[in-house]
Design a protein around this motif. Structure first.
Motif, PDB file in Angstrom:
ATOM      1  N   GLN A 603     -18.445  32.488  -6.415  1.00  0.00           N
ATOM      2  CA  GLN A 603     -18.361  33.936  -6.543  1.00  0.00           C
ATOM      3  C   GLN A 603     -19.790  34.512  -6.503  1.00  0.00           C
ATOM      4  O   GLN A 603     -20.631  34.155  -7.311  1.00  0.00           O
ATOM      5  CB  GLN A 603     -17.688  34.330  -7.844  1.00  0.00           C
ATOM      6  N   GLU A 617     -21.785  31.937  -8.596  1.00  0.00           N
ATOM      7  CA  GLU A 617     -21.310  31.046  -9.663  1.00  0.00           C
ATOM      8  C   GLU A 617     -20.278  30.096  -9.073  1.00  0.00           C
ATOM      9  O   GLU A 617     -19.354  30.526  -8.370  1.00  0.00           O
ATOM     10  CB  GLU A 617     -20.690  31.843 -10.810  1.00  0.00           C
ATOM     11  N   ALA A 620     -14.585  25.764 -10.749  1.00  0.00           N
ATOM     12  CA  ALA A 620     -13.771  24.612 -10.343  1.00  0.00           C
ATOM     13  C   ALA A 620     -12.349  25.060  -9.997  1.00  0.00           C
ATOM     14  O   ALA A 620     -11.772  25.936 -10.637  1.00  0.00           O
ATOM     15  CB  ALA A 620     -13.745  23.594 -11.474  1.00  0.00           C
ATOM     16  N   ARG A 621     -11.782  24.426  -8.961  1.00  0.00           N
ATOM     17  CA  ARG A 621     -10.397  24.696  -8.541  1.00  0.00           C
ATOM     18  C   ARG A 621      -9.682  23.376  -8.351  1.00  0.00           C
ATOM     19  O   ARG A 621     -10.237  22.409  -7.852  1.00  0.00           O
ATOM     20  CB  ARG A 621     -10.387  25.465  -7.215  1.00  0.00           C
ATOM     21  N   ASN A 676     -21.117  25.889 -14.436  1.00  0.00           N
ATOM     22  CA  ASN A 676     -20.694  25.902 -15.847  1.00  0.00           C
ATOM     23  C   ASN A 676     -20.718  24.495 -16.422  1.00  0.00           C
ATOM     24  O   ASN A 676     -20.195  23.554 -15.819  1.00  0.00           O
ATOM     25  CB  ASN A 676     -19.265  26.451 -15.957  1.00  0.00           C
ATOM     26  N   ASP A 738     -23.242  32.176 -21.320  1.00  0.00           N
ATOM     27  CA  ASP A 738     -22.013  32.728 -20.735  1.00  0.00           C
ATOM     28  C   ASP A 738     -21.180  33.435 -21.802  1.00  0.00           C
ATOM     29  O   ASP A 738     -21.346  33.191 -22.990  1.00  0.00           O
ATOM     30  CB  ASP A 738     -21.211  31.548 -20.142  1.00  0.00           C
ATOM     31  N   ASP A 739     -20.280  34.282 -21.375  1.00  0.00           N
ATOM     32  CA  ASP A 739     -19.303  34.930 -22.256  1.00  0.00           C
ATOM     33  C   ASP A 739     -19.953  35.539 -23.485  1.00  0.00           C
ATOM     34  O   ASP A 739     -19.421  35.473 -24.599  1.00  0.00           O
ATOM     35  CB  ASP A 739     -18.230  33.921 -22.733  1.00  0.00           C
ATOM     36  N   ARG A 762     -16.454  39.216 -19.857  1.00  0.00           N
ATOM     37  CA  ARG A 762     -15.574  40.005 -19.011  1.00  0.00           C
ATOM     38  C   ARG A 762     -14.732  41.004 -19.808  1.00  0.00           C
ATOM     39  O   ARG A 762     -14.394  42.088 -19.353  1.00  0.00           O
ATOM     40  CB  ARG A 762     -14.657  39.038 -18.271  1.00  0.00           C
ATOM     41  N   GLU A 798     -14.373  45.040 -11.638  1.00  0.00           N
ATOM     42  CA  GLU A 798     -13.315  45.233 -10.645  1.00  0.00           C
ATOM     43  C   GLU A 798     -13.353  46.637 -10.037  1.00  0.00           C
ATOM     44  O   GLU A 798     -12.834  46.869  -8.955  1.00  0.00           O
ATOM     45  CB  GLU A 798     -11.944  44.977 -11.287  1.00  0.00           C
ATOM     46  N   TYR A 817     -14.570  40.937  -8.799  1.00  0.00           N
ATOM     47  CA  TYR A 817     -13.712  41.111  -7.630  1.00  0.00           C
ATOM     48  C   TYR A 817     -14.176  42.281  -6.772  1.00  0.00           C
ATOM     49  O   TYR A 817     -13.947  42.326  -5.568  1.00  0.00           O
ATOM     50  CB  TYR A 817     -12.259  41.331  -8.064  1.00  0.00           C
TER      51      TYR A 817
END
Ligand code: C2E
Ligand code: CA
Ligand code: CA
Length: 837
Positions: A603, A617, A620-621, A676, A738-739, A762, A798, A817
């Motif tokens: 992304q 970034e 994983a998928r 990550n 992160d986060d 987010r 977004e 997005y």
């Protein structure tokens, strides 16, 4: 009678009349005269004797007696007189010489002293007895002044006769007695009563003795007090035994714990010898000291001994235990044995110490008994006797305690693994179950069975099997909390009972357990990777008593075993399905990692200021052949729990680096890539080296890589974490938090970590347009970032509205997005190339 003629009649007459037995002999020892008293003494008539040799009457010639008496030995000569009737008499003999008309006569007169002699002999025997007796005998006159003491008295109390003579016994031996009680005793004696009593008395050197004494008065015929006779018997040992044994054995019978027994011993000692302060230290099998009991030593001082290794120079006690011999420290202040403890402040006034090791039946040192004194001194004989009595009692108490522990160990613990055996396991578990029912809390029972145990036994031998069981038992105990119950049920079956544990927590703990157990280990000469099958039952769902819960956990274990080894299963059907699914996913994920079937999507991250590409970034998928796309929100936590996360993280970095290098070769420019990582990745001290190798391998520079970590890293207690973070930072690789905003971050923590980037969570971005609080928060975050000089990234953007707010607030980088969804490598390459072109 021609011979006698020469003697004057007067002389003959005086002999005949003499009261004492008299005989007259001539120089040839022939008897010339033998008077009536002599007839009586010898029991012979003069007819039998006259003209006979005097040896009929006396063992030696009369002349010989005469000479002996002349030779200075002027005492009466004692002779043994055989009487005609067979009885024996004793006589004292004198001889005188008489010369008349050139004739020599010897006049022998004998005094019958039979009675005196026998009296004397009796007395001689009596004093023989009295002097050889262990008892002390004292005789006083009517004024209670000592007139006689026997040798036993001198031995026991140390006073010689001349030192004792003339003194009152009470003033010598019992100065502590008051006038009143002495007066009372004398009054009783004067009234003719005997006194019998046990008393503590003192010897000349100050030693204390416990004596039993009997005093008898002796009166004259007229009833006047003449003497008192006192017989004293040393009963110190008996008395010490009586006092100490009685109280300690009684306490043992009452099953008092060892500490209490020893405390009691110390108290009793100090009651008997109030000048002593006692302490008792236990010596364990490794030679370490453990404070057991003391009465008056300061607690903080006494506890200093805890864990000290016995040895030369380890104070008086440590040295005594080490030498296996009593050690006397007369002056602690100057004794080299105390050198190491010079700066320890001694309890009030203590100056000296005497320590005696306590040995068990096998002659091993099991304890030390110390006497402390407030003077510079050593122990007295009394103290020695006290110790002689106490030490065996202490040994007995300690050995008994050990025996008891051993018996309960044998009765309640499995000898191979030292875990509670079935009986204790069931008892402890039942208790936990009762507690759970009472508190209406939950509880999980794990039934654990070693996989392929038979195989280990068969192929490596039983000792190897035993070793494996020991290893597994040890691993079962790792990370257990105090209230968890662990035990060996039988053979290769173990049970763990987890109080306050629901299905979710049980799943986590089981995963942990499986991980711990499956670490490879050495069994004999073989390297094995153990695994176990685990069945889980829950209270209250699956049962309310231990019997049912274990049975059901066993059934669940059987089910798990059936599905393949290294698995776990719930008894409850529904839970079990979830568990099975989860395990299936776990296996599949492991497989996917092995087969390189995971993928990274990328992304883009856009610079807010000018819209140029900041980086991307990597996410994983996992596209499973049957299940389709599996969300990272599912498989990442799963990987975390089942120990695959480290491998997954390393794979992600490798894959991201490989991809970046490939894009660059393809002419698609990307300045940096973020990956990550889990906190667990930072436990590995090798991580910096791995990263260096990777960067080198793909010809990338450290600035090409950013590692994202979550706030959880702050909760991490692993000692390696901070070092690895710093080392990675030192390589020039960027670190991003992160986060940010969801967890525990405090500013001070943030400052300690070597990070260069903050990523606003987010969830804040999502609410920005409708929620003022979210805006305030995001505003705060950018300020924090700016103040710490960090690049701040906002992710999950977004809408244009969100983007606008964040841009105005001064955010540096945007991701979401709105700009691009995470893209497959192929799409990302296209995206990159299109953007340039
Ligand atoms: P994360 O690190 O916070 O990743 C950002 C998540 O936000 C990603 O979810 C991404 O797809 C999603 N996202 C990005 N922009 C938007 C947006 O505009 N709207 C919405 N609704 N979502 C957006 P994803 O890919 O599902 O990943 C979820 C989490 O899984 C990640 O959260 C990260 O914590 C973890 N994860 C993903 N890949 C890895 C990995 O390789 N290793 C580790 N350790 N964790 C990973
Ligand atoms: Ca991330
Ligand atoms: Ca994130």
């Amino acid at each position: 009678m021609p011979l006698i003629n020469s003697l004057s009649d007067l002389f003959v007459q005086s002999v005949e009349m003499a009261g004492s037995a008299t005989l007259v002999c001539d120089a040839e020892n022939q008897v010339l005269l033998f008077n009536a008293a002599a007839e009586k003494l010898w029991g012979k008539s003069h007819h039998e004797v006259i003209g006979q040799d005097a040896r009929l009457l006396l063992p030696l010639p009369v002349q010989a007696y005469y000479q002996r008496l002349q030779g200075g030995d002027g005492e009466l000569t004692l002779i043994d007189i055989p009487h005609g009737d067979g009885s024996r008499h004793w006589g004292a003999l004198t001889v005188s010489r008489l010369a008349e008309e050139e004739q020599v006569y010897f006049v022998t007169s004998v005094k019958d002293i039979t009675q005196q002699h026998e009296e004397h002999e009796r007395l001689r025997l009596l004093s023989l007895v009295s002097d050889h007796s262990d008892n002390a005998i004292v005789i006083t006159d009517h004024q209670w002044r000592i007139t006689y003491v026997n040798a036993g008295f001198e031995r026991l109390f140390g006073y010689r006769f001349d030192q004792a003579c003339g003194h009152h016994p009470s003033e010598l031996l019992a100065p502590h007695l008051d006038r009143h009680s002495v007066g009372e005793a004398r009054r009783k004696l004067a009234e003719g009563q005997s006194i019998k009593t046990d008393e503590v008395v003192y010897a000349q050197n100050g030693d204390r003795l416990w004596c039993s004494m009997v005093i008898n008065p002796i009166f004259s015929v007229q009833g006047d007090l003449l003497h008192s006779v006192t017989i004293l018997t040393d009963i110190t040992n008996t008395k010490m035994h009586e006092v100490l044994q009685h109280s300690m054995l009684n306490a043992m019978v009452r099953e008092e714990p060892l500490e209490n027994l020893m405390q009691l011993a110390c108290e009793e000692i100090e009651r008997i010898a109030p000048e002593v302060t006692t302490s008792m230290l236990l010596v364990d099998d490794d030679g370490l000291l453990h404070p057991l009991a003391t009465t008056r030593l300061r607690h903080s001082y006494f506890q200093l001994a805890e864990g000290l290794q016995i040895g030369e120079g380890v104070g008086t006690c440590g040295t005594a235990a080490f030498r296996r011999q009593p050690v006397i420290t007369r002056d602690i202040a100057s004794d080299p044995l105390w050198e190491a403890f010079r700066d320890v402040e001694l309890p009030d006034g203590i100056k000296s110490c005497w320590s005696t090791p306590v040995l068990d039946a096998e002659q091993r040192v099991i304890a030390t008994l110390a006497f402390y004194f407030k003077e510079v001194r050593g122990p007295s004989a009394f103290h020695q006797r006290l110790v002689d009595v106490v030490v065996p009692l202490c040994a007995l108490a300690i050995e008994r305690e050990k025996a008891r522990a051993h018996i309960s160990q044998l009765a309640f613990y499995d000898s191979l693994t030292e875990l509670p055996n079935r009986s204790l396991l069931m008892a402890n578990s039942e208790q936990a179950v009762q507690a759970a029912l009472r508190n209406k809390s939950r509880l999980a029972v794990l039934f654990i069975d070693v996989d392929r145990f038979k195989q280990v036994n068969d192929s490596y031998g039983h000792p190897a099997g035993d070793e494996l069981l020991q290893i597994i038992a040890g691993r079962l105990l790792e990370n257990r909390s105090q209230k968890d119950v662990v035990g060996r049920l039988s053979g290769d079956e173990f049970v763990v009972v987890l109080p306050d544990c629901d299905a979710q927590r049980a799943t986590e703990l089981v995963e942990q357990l499986k991980l711990t157990i499956s670490q490879p280990c050495q069994v004999g000469t073989n390297r094995v990777t153990p695994s176990v099958s685990i069945g889980v039952s829950l209270l209250p769902e699956d049962g309310h008593d231990m019997g049912t819960l274990i049975h059901r956990a066993d059934m669940a274990m059987y089910q798990a075993k059936h599905a393949g080894r290294g698995r776990f299963s719930f008894f409850c059907h529904e839970l079990n399905q979830q568990a099975q699914q989860r395990q299936a996913m776990e296996t599949a994920l492991q497989q996917a990692l092995q087969d390189n079937a995971l993928e990274l999507h990328y992304q883009p991250q856009i610079s807010m200021a000018d819209g140029h590409l900041y980086g991307a970034e990597a996410l994983a998928r996992w596209n499973h052949p049957d299940w389709g796309q599996v969300s990272p929100a599912r498989f990442i936590p799963l990987a975390e729990e089942c120990g695959l996360i480290v491998e997954l993280g390393l794979w992600a970095i490798r894959e991201a680096c490989r991809q970046l290098a490939e894009w660059r070769r393809a002419g698609a420019e990307l300045s940096a890539i973020s990956v990550n990582l889990s906190p667990t990745n930072f436990h590995d001290l090798e991580l910096p080296a791995i990263l260096t190798d990777l960067l080198q391998h793909y010809r990338l520079s450290p600035g090409d890589l950013t590692l994202e970590l979550t706030e959880n890293i702050l909760m991490d207690t692993n000692p390696s974490t901070l070092k690895v973070l710093n080392d990675v930072h030192a390589l020039g690789i960027r670190l991003a938090m992160d986060d940010f905003g969801t967890g525990y971050s405090s500013l001070s923590y943030l400052r300690q970590l070597p990070i260069q980037e903050l990523k606003l969570d987010r969830s804040f971005v999502m609410d920005l347009e409708n929620d003022a609080t979210a805006r305030t928060l995001s505003d705060a975050v950018i300020h924090i970032g700016n103040s710490l000089n960090l690049t701040v990234v906002a992710e999950g953007i977004e809408t244009v509205g969100q983007h606008e707010i964040l841009r105005r607030q001064g955010y540096h980088v945007a991701q979401g997005y709105l700009f691009s969804r995470p893209l497959s490598a192929k799409h990302m390459q296209r995206w990159l190339l299109d953007r340039e072109g």
